[in-house]
Design an enzyme around this catalytic site. Structure first.
Site, PDB file in Angstrom:
ATOM      1  N   ARG A   1      37.530  -1.292 -27.410  1.00 26.39           N
ATOM      2  CA  ARG A   1      37.751   0.134 -27.204  1.00 26.39           C
ATOM      3  C   ARG A   1      39.229   0.377 -26.898  1.00 26.39           C
ATOM      4  O   ARG A   1      39.782  -0.222 -25.962  1.00 26.39           O
ATOM      5  CB  ARG A   1      36.889   0.612 -26.032  1.00 26.39           C
ATOM      6  CG  ARG A   1      37.143   2.051 -25.585  1.00 26.39           C
ATOM      7  CD  ARG A   1      36.554   3.057 -26.526  1.00 26.39           C
ATOM      8  NE  ARG A   1      36.548   4.393 -25.926  1.00 26.39           N
ATOM      9  CZ  ARG A   1      36.087   5.470 -26.534  1.00 26.39           C
ATOM     10  NH1 ARG A   1      35.601   5.368 -27.770  1.00 26.39           N
ATOM     11  NH2 ARG A   1      36.107   6.646 -25.926  1.00 26.39           N
TER      12      ARG A   1
ATOM     13  N   GLU B   1      10.094  -6.720  -3.063  1.00 25.77           N
ATOM     14  CA  GLU B   1      10.081  -8.053  -2.428  1.00 25.77           C
ATOM     15  C   GLU B   1      10.961  -8.062  -1.176  1.00 25.77           C
ATOM     16  O   GLU B   1      11.588  -9.062  -0.844  1.00 25.77           O
ATOM     17  CB  GLU B   1      10.558  -9.140  -3.401  1.00 25.77           C
ATOM     18  CG  GLU B   1       9.910  -9.121  -4.754  1.00 25.77           C
ATOM     19  CD  GLU B   1       8.438  -9.488  -4.717  1.00 25.77           C
ATOM     20  OE1 GLU B   1       7.947  -9.898  -3.664  1.00 25.77           O
ATOM     21  OE2 GLU B   1       7.780  -9.363  -5.768  1.00 25.77           O
ATOM     22  N   GLY B   2      10.983  -6.940  -0.468  1.00 23.42           N
ATOM     23  CA  GLY B   2      11.766  -6.817   0.748  1.00 23.42           C
ATOM     24  C   GLY B   2      13.027  -6.018   0.508  1.00 23.42           C
ATOM     25  O   GLY B   2      13.865  -6.379  -0.318  1.00 23.42           O
ATOM     26  N   THR B   3      13.184  -4.909   1.213  1.00 21.66           N
ATOM     27  CA  THR B   3      14.388  -4.104   1.100  1.00 21.66           C
ATOM     28  C   THR B   3      15.583  -4.855   1.683  1.00 21.66           C
ATOM     29  O   THR B   3      15.425  -5.854   2.393  1.00 21.66           O
ATOM     30  CB  THR B   3      14.233  -2.771   1.846  1.00 21.66           C
ATOM     31  OG1 THR B   3      14.108  -3.057   3.246  1.00 21.66           O
ATOM     32  CG2 THR B   3      13.004  -1.999   1.370  1.00 21.66           C
TER      33      THR B   3
ATOM     34  N   ALA C   1       8.514 -15.711  -4.551  1.00 22.02           N
ATOM     35  CA  ALA C   1       8.960 -14.796  -5.601  1.00 22.02           C
ATOM     36  C   ALA C   1      10.425 -14.405  -5.422  1.00 22.02           C
ATOM     37  O   ALA C   1      11.149 -14.198  -6.404  1.00 22.02           O
ATOM     38  CB  ALA C   1       8.080 -13.550  -5.608  1.00 22.02           C
TER      39      ALA C   1
ATOM     40  N   GLU D   1       0.843  -1.193   0.000  1.00 16.05           N
ATOM     41  CA  GLU D   1       0.000   0.000   0.000  1.00 16.05           C
ATOM     42  C   GLU D   1       0.881   1.246   0.000  1.00 16.05           C
ATOM     43  O   GLU D   1       2.092   1.168   0.266  1.00 16.05           O
ATOM     44  CB  GLU D   1      -0.927  -0.007   1.212  1.00 16.05           C
ATOM     45  CG  GLU D   1      -1.885  -1.189   1.194  1.00 16.05           C
ATOM     46  CD  GLU D   1      -2.880  -1.194   2.351  1.00 16.05           C
ATOM     47  OE1 GLU D   1      -3.725  -2.105   2.390  1.00 16.05           O
ATOM     48  OE2 GLU D   1      -2.808  -0.281   3.205  1.00 16.05           O
TER      49      GLU D   1
ATOM     50  N   GLY E   1       4.761  -0.401   2.900  1.00 22.97           N
ATOM     51  CA  GLY E   1       5.566  -1.225   2.027  1.00 22.97           C
ATOM     52  C   GLY E   1       6.262  -2.311   2.815  1.00 22.97           C
ATOM     53  O   GLY E   1       5.866  -3.470   2.799  1.00 22.97           O
ATOM     54  N   SER E   2       7.298  -1.925   3.563  1.00 18.60           N
ATOM     55  CA  SER E   2       8.037  -2.907   4.359  1.00 18.60           C
ATOM     56  C   SER E   2       7.233  -3.427   5.550  1.00 18.60           C
ATOM     57  O   SER E   2       7.604  -4.434   6.150  1.00 18.60           O
ATOM     58  CB  SER E   2       9.342  -2.291   4.877  1.00 18.60           C
ATOM     59  OG  SER E   2      10.209  -1.981   3.803  1.00 18.60           O
TER      60      SER E   2
END
Length: 406
Positions: free
Chosen positions: A290, A385-387, A264, A149, A153-154
């Protein structure tokens, strides 16, 4: 061993210069075949177009979902209901190849299979499974997962989305933010806290919500600077009336959506390495072609040191992912182990992407090369998906037995 044979042995390398540990040899024939099929799909269908999708902020999600469905990539690690029933390692390898194309493309597959489909497969009724999973497995129906939401979040336990009983129906009110696939989805798995009366008072419950139900609105989030080739939106629930059978009958409490996140995160453990590998492959090719100060960049000691450090971290991450995948296939994978994989591999992938940018110099910020696009995407992967901090606390709790959240 003769001096000549010893020298020959040290100069003979693996077929893949980024697989110095030859980890490909530890895969089964089926796992290698799945990896190679997905790699060809990404080469043919994603790479030629993804820079334009990123720049435009749009990708052909439904077309891609249909193509992924034909290969059995959607919910591929689930069994029955039209799903492929592949191993966890095979799924991880597919995620790695998809994210080598773009994190947003892997997110499409992860959210579809490991969040929306998994929630229905694990917690749904047989009627719900038969109603949604076969069409989601083919890509005919797109799913999303409504947990996050705007202000939660966390800390999903603080969700304010509510579900109240009205006769035999449920009525949902609230909103979800930063929801992948929401603007194009046909169905959402929405998590809400039951109102303070009734048998389920205060519990977190899951619901299967058709996106065309009255009161459901999806708004696309624009002006993103990351995951631009991914469809992201807000879901508004304005007194959405659902029948009793819309509830996921086996999902009671916050552990249910958190278990979906663990599912996930396993794909992310693998996927982030795909982005890192693509950056490193780009930097390695660039360094060989290069020229500065009369020789290729690859001929400078500082460049070789960067490349060596990056391939070391890439392969350490791949070893970790492979170990976790084997644990998952034995049914022995724990959530804190997934947190270790997500924390390490995304953090190192982002470091690799940034370091590769330095090798490319000014060209590193050009859309002609994938490096900064990957780096920008990984900034989001680092926190969704989690800090990193959340995963540190999950690991810390396992180590100490003390819950330091809150």
């Amino acid at each position: 061993m003769t001096e000549r044979s010893a020298a020959a042995r040290t100069t003979t390398g693996p077929a893949d210069p980024l697989d110095l540990l030859e980890l490909g040899g530890s895969l089964s024939d089926e796992e290698r075949q799945i990896r190679d099929v997905v790699r060809r799909l990404v080469d043919d269908r994603v790479r030629p177009h993804v820079a334009a999708w990123y720049e435009d902020g749009r990708a052909p999600v439904r077309e891609l979902a249909t193509e992924f469905g034909k290969l059995g990539l959607l919910g591929m690690h689930l069994t029955g209901y039209g799903c492929a029933g592949s191993s966890a390692v095979a799924y991880g390898l597919a995620c790695q190849e998809l994210e080598a194309g773009d994190s947003g493309i892997r997110s499409l597959v992860s959210v579809q299979g490991s969040l929306a489909m998994y929630a229905i497969w694990r917690y749904g009724s047989e009627e719900q499974k038969h109603r949604w999973l076969p069409s989601m497995a083919t890509g005919a129906a797109i799913g999303c997962f409504g947990l996050t939401e705007a202000d939660h979040g966390s800390d999903p336990a603080g969700m304010v989305t509510r579900a109240r009983r009205d006769g035999s129906d449920w009525v949902l009110t609230g909103g979800k933010m930063w929801i992948t696939n929401a603007p194009v989805a046909d169905v959402a798995v929405v998590w809400a806290r039951a109102a303070a009366d009734g048998d389920d008072a205060g519990r977190v419950l899951g619901f299967v919500v058709p996106m065309d139900a009255p009161g459901v609105t999806a708004r696309e989030i624009r002006r993103k600077l990351s995951l631009r080739a991914s469809s992201t939106g807000e879901i508004v629930l304005d007194d959405v009336r659902l029948p009793a059978d819309a509830r996921l009958p086996e999902a009671v409490g916050l552990k249910a959506p958190l278990s979906c996140l663990t599912e996930a995160r396993h794909g992310i453990v693998w996927g982030a390495l795909g982005a890192a590998r693509d950056c490193l492959a780009t930097a390695l090719t660039y360094a060989g072609t290069r020229h500065q100060f009369g020789r290729p960049l690859a001929g400078f000691q500082l460049t070789q040191a960067k490349l060596a450090d990056m391939v070391l971290e890439l392969q350490k991450g791949q070893l970790l992912a492979l170990h976790l995948g084997r644990l998952a296939d034995r049914g022995a994978l724990r959530s804190e182990q997934v947190s270790m994989g997500k924390l390490n591999n995304v953090r190192e992938a982002l470091t690799i992407a940034r370091q590769c940018r330095t090798i490319l110099g000014a060209n590193g910020v050009s859309g002609e090369y994938p490096v900064l696009r990957h780096a920008n995407n990984l900034e989001s992967v680092l926190t969704y998906e989690g800090t990193s901090e959340v995963h540190q606390l999950i690991i810390g709790q396992r180590l100490t037995g003390v819950n330091a959240f809150g």
